[in-house]
Structure formats: C-alpha cells, structure tokens
Design an enzyme around this catalytic site. Structure first.
Site, mmCIF file in Angstrom:
data_model
loop_
_atom_site.group_PDB
_atom_site.id
_atom_site.type_symbol
_atom_site.label_atom_id
_atom_site.label_comp_id
_atom_site.label_asym_id
_atom_site.label_seq_id
_atom_site.Cartn_x
_atom_site.Cartn_y
_atom_site.Cartn_z
ATOM 1 N N LEU A 1 0.771 -1.222 -0.381
ATOM 2 C CA LEU A 1 0.224 -0.075 0.105
ATOM 3 C C LEU A 1 1.142 1.733 0.010
ATOM 4 O O LEU A 1 1.631 1.571 0.841
ATOM 5 C CB LEU A 1 -0.583 -0.090 1.043
ATOM 6 N N ASP A 2 0.654 1.939 -1.113
ATOM 7 C CA ASP A 2 1.493 3.567 -1.327
ATOM 8 C C ASP A 2 1.559 4.330 1.102
ATOM 9 O O ASP A 2 0.576 4.049 1.692
ATOM 10 C CB ASP A 2 0.728 4.397 -1.048
ATOM 11 N N ARG A 3 2.444 4.646 0.944
ATOM 12 C CA ARG A 3 2.887 5.315 2.228
ATOM 13 C C ARG A 3 1.625 5.953 3.398
ATOM 14 O O ARG A 3 1.296 5.923 4.199
ATOM 15 C CB ARG A 3 4.286 6.188 2.653
ATOM 16 N N THR B 1 -1.831 5.510 1.855
ATOM 17 C CA THR B 1 -2.948 4.789 1.930
ATOM 18 C C THR B 1 -3.143 4.348 3.854
ATOM 19 O O THR B 1 -2.744 3.704 3.977
ATOM 20 C CB THR B 1 -3.058 4.058 0.447
ATOM 21 N N ARG C 1 -4.706 5.920 -7.823
ATOM 22 C CA ARG C 1 -4.454 7.096 -7.544
ATOM 23 C C ARG C 1 -4.339 8.212 -9.057
ATOM 24 O O ARG C 1 -4.845 8.756 -9.888
ATOM 25 C CB ARG C 1 -3.400 7.901 -7.028
#
Length: 306
Positions: A145-147, A149, A246
């Site tokens: 997961l992106d930071r 998120t 995104r």
C-alpha cells in the site's frame, strides 16, 4: 545456518484420491519448488518416502520440507521496533492481514530505517513468540500500500506462502476493495477505467496513463454517495500497478482528495484512500475469507464544503 520450513497436513476429502503431484500443483506451489521437493525427496507420507504419483488418502499425514535455496528471497530480517503496535485483523498459520495507518511506510529503504509496517510486525511476531512452518515467524512482503493509503494489507509469516499468494494475486484470486473520496461529480453510478500505466515522462517518482514502459491496468468503480461536489467511491483492482487507483482517477478528472502527487491537499490532513477489505481463498485450506477493515477516524464518512 540454513533454515528449513516444514508444513504438515492431514489429508481430508478435499485432496483424497489426488496424487501428491496434483495436490502440490493445486496448492499453487511454483514448479521450481515442486521440483526441489521431488529431487531432494523433501516430502513424506505417514513417515515414508513415496513417489509423487502416490494417491493421497483420508487421514494421511503429508509433510513438506523447504530449504533456503528453494526460494528467491529466503531471508527476511527487519529490525524489530516495538514502539508502535499495528492492528492485525486476521491471522492464519502462514500470513496476517494488517491494518496499516495512513502515513506509515510498508518497508525500510535504508539500513537505518525501522519505522515501517514490517519493522513493527517483526517486533509483534517476536514478542508473541510466533512460529510459522516450524520456525520463528518473520514478516515477508506480499503486496504494497502506498505510504499515504490506510487499510488492509497481506504480510506473509514464512517464505513458503509468498509465491502462492503472489500467484493468487496474478490470477486475480485475491479481491481487494478500496474506498476513496474524489473531487467532483461522477457522470454515472459505476464504470471501468481501462488505461495502461507507465512511468511519468517528466518525473520518475510518478506514474501516468500511457507512460514509459506502460502495462495494462483496469480499475472498477462504483459511486456510494456525493456531497458538496465530492464523491465517495468503492473501487476494485483487476490489476495491481503502482499508484493505479490514484493515476486512473486523476486521468478521468476526479483525483483523490488529499493526493499530493496527483490531486490536491487543500482542506485535508491525509489522502482519502482506504483499503477496506480483502477476499481470498485460504492457501492449502480452500475456504474463502472476507476480511474487512473499518474506516479509520481520519477517513470521514462525510466531507465539508471546503
């Protein structure tokens, strides 16, 4: 010292009548690992060596042993950090589903970093004296997961399960659902974004539709509700490209609110993207699990006019 991971199974009606070879393939063990088991004779049935053509029977005890060299990434050494506890919403013998807060990195990028999800899970596993596949459990990356998120993310506890879960992801057998607040009003109640994603031409940190070395990318979305020209969407990934949700939402003119790379941070304290659930069949077991993570306190059910 080399590490050996051991899995033990009592055969039920699900696998009875199948050969060992068929069963290992059905369990999605990669061919190279199946080959290592066969060549090294690293499997036993009821304590005996048998050919892989042996047909398993109800109540047979199947033991599989795996060595370091069987895996492309066999070691996972993340310095444990017990300063923060990460919520675990589901746990099996082989993996956990953790509830990652927004703002927390998945894994360290330098030797001095220890403030990431995998560092905190390393401490958690150690403090609870967890054992997985016969040895001390360690965190292994499965997906990211992106930071910015928050939400549900799978982390393996041994290297045996990593290629199995990776294959399930590639075969679309793991269903990941997200919630996102986006800017603007959607033109319909649901839709599919089918647009290849590659590296941004001007910024290698970013991704863009039709960028460099593009790969196919498909995102499904459904509108939940709209308020003040801001829309809450439920999203499901058919592919798993970097920054996919995104990039796709920004490309159709509805960037995620709070997205510093592809949208706007005005009026928010975080990016409004949350991984709300994961549905998958449990490896080796075959039963299906749906694991949900509630929306955190910093992910509002309603947004203000501003």
């Amino acid at each position: 010292m080399a590490t050996t991971w051991t899995h033990q199974f009592i055969i039920t009606n699900k696998n009875a009548g199948q050969s060992i070879k068929q069963t290992l393939k059905m369990w999605l063990l990669p061919q190279r690992i199946r080959g290592a088991l066969r060549i090294k004779k690293n499997y036993l049935v009821n304590g005996n060596e048998v050919p892989t053509s042996y047909e398993l029977q109800v109540n047979d005890k199947l033991i599989l042993r795996f060595d370091d060299e069987d895996f492309r990434t066999s070691e996972s050494h993340y310095p444990p950090n017990s300063s923060q506890r990460v919520g675990i919403v589901f746990e099996s013998d082989d993996f956990v589903i953790a509830n990652k807060p927004a703002g927390m990195k998945m894994h360290p990028h330098t030797l001095t970093e220890d403030d990431t999800l995998l560092n905190y899970l390393a401490a958690d596993f150690s403090e609870r004296n967890l054992v997985s596949a016969g040895v001390s459990a360690r965190p292994y990356m499965v997906h990211r997961l992106d930071r910015e998120t928050s939400g549900a993310v799978i982390v393996a506890k041994n290297p045996v399960i990593v290629p199995i879960l990776n294959r399930m992801l590639a075969d679309k057998k793991i269903k990941r659902t997200y919630l996102a607040w986006v800017a603007g009003k959607m033109s319909s109640s649901s839709g599919i974004i089918n647009a290849p994603i590659g590296v941004d031409i001007d910024d290698s940190r970013k991704r863009m539709v039709n960028g460099i070395d593009q790969q196919s990318a498909i995102t499904h979305w459904t509108q939940i509700h709209m308020v003040f020209q801001k829309t809450l969407l439920r999203l499901q990934l058919e592919t798993g490209r970097m920054h996919q949700i995104r990039v796709h939402l920004a490309a159709i003119g509805h960037p995620i609110i709070g997205d510093s790379l592809y949208g706007s941070t005005v009026g928010t304290v975080r990016m409004m993207l949350h991984a709300t659930s994961i549905e998958l069949k449990l490896p080796f077991d075959g039963g299906t699990k749906m694991i949900s993570v509630p929306m955190p306190s910093d992910f509002p059910r309603q947004l203000s006019r501003q």
